[in-house]
Design an enzyme around this catalytic site. Structure first.
Site, PDB file in Angstrom:
ATOM      1  N   ASP A   1       7.814  -2.137  -6.279  1.00 56.89           N
ATOM      2  CA  ASP A   1       8.572  -0.882  -6.272  1.00 56.89           C
ATOM      3  C   ASP A   1       8.932  -0.507  -4.834  1.00 56.89           C
ATOM      4  OD1 ASP A   1       6.245  -0.091  -5.135  1.00 56.89           O
ATOM      5  OD2 ASP A   1       5.652   1.315  -6.704  1.00 56.89           O
TER       6      ASP A   1
ATOM      7  N   ASP B 117       3.321  -4.106  -4.473  1.00 50.73           N
ATOM      8  CA  ASP B 117       3.971  -3.738  -5.725  1.00 50.73           C
ATOM      9  C   ASP B 117       5.464  -4.014  -5.674  1.00 50.73           C
ATOM     10  OD1 ASP B 117       1.640  -2.845  -6.825  1.00 50.73           O
ATOM     11  OD2 ASP B 117       1.968  -0.737  -6.293  1.00 50.73           O
TER      12      ASP B 117
ATOM     13  N   ASP C 176       7.777   1.801  -2.738  1.00 53.20           N
ATOM     14  CA  ASP C 176       6.661   1.919  -1.798  1.00 53.20           C
ATOM     15  C   ASP C 176       6.142   0.552  -1.396  1.00 53.20           C
ATOM     16  OD1 ASP C 176       6.721   4.577  -1.554  1.00 53.20           O
ATOM     17  OD2 ASP C 176       5.075   5.000  -2.951  1.00 53.20           O
TER      18      ASP C 176
ATOM     19  N   GLU D 175      -1.946  -4.319  -1.235  1.00 52.59           N
ATOM     20  CA  GLU D 175      -1.719  -2.891  -1.113  1.00 52.59           C
ATOM     21  C   GLU D 175      -2.615  -2.143  -2.096  1.00 52.59           C
ATOM     22  OE1 GLU D 175       2.179  -2.300  -2.670  1.00 52.59           O
ATOM     23  OE2 GLU D 175       1.993  -0.127  -2.737  1.00 52.59           O
TER      24      GLU D 175
END
Ligand code: 0RA
Length: 633
Positions: free
Chosen positions: A499, A497, A501, A424
């Site tokens: 997180d 990641d 997103d 990403e």
């Protein structure tokens, strides 16, 4: 008589020992799935009582010690002494293989227990088990260890004689199952929700004493409620069509509603069990729908003489439906593959659906128009998609030479030895490119969010640049023309990641792979990288931790020392060397292999993820997106 009793006793012992020796044959293994299976087996018996019209409440409790209680208000397992065996019927049920609910041969219309091994198998695989029966105004009890009765059935109290029911409590045997297994509330809840949907009028209550939480499933509308639930975030094109009929002792129930969605949500049940692989009931419903729609469309001028019929695919788009059959003698393809095989069911279901749906279309011309227009649009889109796909395939033949510009390929040419990291963002992509072993690791950075594949059609998805790059990098094609032989990397690794997103992107990728490259998952080529959550450094050394629990443990271990704790929110926060050390080096890294244990469940997950309004979607991504099986490499 005595001889007979002895012979029966020996049979019983052999039966119980057989189950303990080969649990795989009876409950499918000794893992978490098999553990849940034990609970289902017990609950199935109570569901049978409900199907017989004799039970309205089922309560399931997961206790702190991972024992489970299943209690119902059915008629109670008979306790009278079996004349031939010289022991109580309850004991026979609990200790004889295949003597589950159907033991007296008459009381039951259908048996929910797909696997039919009965509660005796659960008893055999339990360290201890206790059954309490309220019947004939008395409370009866018998206890067992590893299947063996610890004494006769005792009377331990009195109740008003109208009060009846059965309560079973069991603790799985830690010498058979992995001792640290722990029930998953969500998995059990999911199953009970389905059971409650297809068993109208039963209330299933699930309570977890390990972490106080509970949920109750009761659906007054049965499978009509189920369809309404599935369509809660979609726009229906008409009211739900419901039909119910008994033909030759087979109960048939269907609920059907088309929506404006592009996907299909159809679930088939046989004796309350979700038959994931479909079977004759599903085929019967599908062919009836296609036929009725085509007949209506011809008769009313929606299809011209020179136009060809709508296909099964065309009439499937936007369809939400449940078919549920209750069969006295269900035939399944095999123990694990959940597919109904009874041939007569196809004819009967077809008959019921044809009659109900044709009548509905006749009586509701505006609904009929909406449905047919939806199918016609779908046919046109499919045509466009086919053309677009052909183009992609033709192009990807060329593009085996022209790989996407942003792909940093590896030098090794043998796919069995190579890996593709889908990363990403550009900055993380940069670190990965520098940190990798370029001999066998290729990097494909993806910018931004790829399309939400659930909502879009194939033709649109294929025009998305990120998706195009992904398809040509993998070399396999997609959908019906997917070919595993052309896969350019045998490990395809999603690296995002840690997180929200990141998990969203991971989920979008999983959706795409699930919908269009399922064999990639089935054959174990898809993985999720595990970047560390924290770096914990003392003066002497730095260590990386990957879970919160690990972090707590390490912090305890280092108590008193001076430490610096760094939380990694994104891959971009690591330098190339760190990324290699923690996440990409095969020597140290952990990869999770993505599996599809249960295609229907996966479908539902994606469905809910993509179809739902934002709040439940977020919650789901955060709790489940990484819920894939661990794999050591
Ligand atoms: C055999 C016969 C009858 C009921 C049951 C078994 C029965 C089994 C289970 C297992 C869990 N809950 C259950 N409830 C009932 C019928 C007895 C009658 O006709 O009264």
């Amino acid at each position: 008589m005595t001889n007979n009793y002895d012979a029966k006793s020996i049979q019983v012992l052999e039966g119980l020992e057989a189950v303990r020796r080969r649990p795989g044959m009876y409950v499918g293994g000794t893992d978490i799935k098999a553990l849940h299976h034990l609970v289902y087996e017990v609950v199935d018996n109570s569901i049978d009582e409900a199907l017989a019209g004799a039970c309205t409440e089922i309560e399931v409790v997961i206790h702190k010690d991972e024992s489970v209680t299943v209690e119902d208000n059915g008629r109670g397992i008979p306790v009278d002494v079996h004349p031939k065996m010289g022991k109580s019927a309850l004991e026979v049920v609990m200790t004889t293989l295949h003597a589950g609910g159907k033991f007296d041969g008459s009381g039951y219309k259908v048996s929910g227990g797909l696997h039919g091994v009965g509660v005796s198998a659960v008893n055999a695989l339990s360290e201890w088990c206790e059954v309490v029966v309220k019947r004939n105004g008395k409370i009866h009890r018998q206890r067992y260890q590893r299947g063996y009765p610890q004494g006769p059935v005792e009377v331990i109290g009195k109740v008003p004689s109208r009060e009846t029911g059965t309560r079973t409590t069991f603790r799985f045997d830690p010498t058979i199952f992995s001792p640290d297994l722990s029930y998953r509330f969500e998995t059990l809840a999911q199953r009970f929700r389905e059971m409650a949907f297809v068993t109208r009028g039963v209330r299933i209550h699930l309570r977890d004493e390990r972490k106080e939480r509970e949920v109750t499933f009761y659906f007054e509308g049965g499978i009509t409620s189920f369809v309404r639930y599935l369509n809660r975030n979609r726009k229906p094109l008409h009211s739900i069509v419901y039909a119910e009929k008994e033909i030759e002792h087979i109960g048939i129930e269907v609920a059907i509603q088309y929506t404006d969605a592009f996907t299909e949500s159809v679930y088939a049940f046989a004796n309350t069990i979700n038959t994931v692989d479909g079977g004759t009931h599903l085929t019967g419903m599908r062919s009836a729908l296609t036929r009725v729609i085509n007949d209506y469309a011809r008769k009313n001028g929606f299809l011209k003489d020179n136009e060809s019929n709508l296909t099964g695919d065309d009439t499937r788009e936007g369809l939400t439906a449940i078919v549920s059959v209750k069969h006295p003698d269900p035939q399944f393809e095999s123990q694990t593959k959940v597919k109904l095989m009874n041939a007569e069911v196809q004819t009967y279901v077809q008959q019921v659906v044809t009659e109900a749906f044709a009548t509905f279309l006749e009586e509701n011309p505006s609904a009929a128009r909406a449905i047919i227009q939806k199918c016609l649009t779908s046919a046109r889109a499919r045509d466009a998609a086919r053309k677009a796909r052909d183009l992609v395939i033709r192009k990807s033949a060329l593009e085996s030479l022209t790989l996407p510009g942003k792909l940093a390929d590896c030098s090794e040419r043998d796919p069995a030895k190579t890996e593709l990291y889908i990363v990403e963002g550009d900055s993380a992509g940069g670190s990965a490119k520098q940190g990798r072993d370029r001999h066998f690791q290729a990097i494909l950075p993806l910018r931004g969010k790829i399309l939400n594949t659930e909502r879009a059609r194939l033709d649109k998805i294929l025009s998305n640049n990120e998706v195009k790059a992904l398809i040509s990098a993998l070399g396999t094609g997609i959908g019906d023309s997917f070919s595993l032989d052309n896969l350019r990397y045998h490990r395809v690794i999603i690296m995002t990641d840690a997180d929200v997103d990141g998990s969203h992107i991971r989920t979008l990728l999983l959706t795409f792979f699930f919908r269009y490259m399922q064999p990639l998952i089935d054959n174990g080529h898809l993985y999720i990288a595990q970047p560390p959550l924290y770096r914990i450094a003392t003066r002497k050394q730095a260590r990386y931790v990957y879970t919160e629990a690990e972090k707590e443990r390490l912090l305890k271990e280092l108590e008193g020392e001076k430490i610096t704790l760094q939380r990694y929110k994104g891959l971009g926060e690591m330098n190339p060397q760190q990324l290699w050390d923690t996440t990409m080096n095969p020597e140290n890294r952990t990869l999770l292999r993505v599996t599809i244990e249960d295609a229907a469940e996966a479908d539902r997950i994606f469905d809910m993820l993509m179809g739902a309004a934002v709040p439940p979607r977020r919650r789901f991504i955060q709790t489940h997106a990484k819920d894939v099986r661990n794999l050591d490499i």
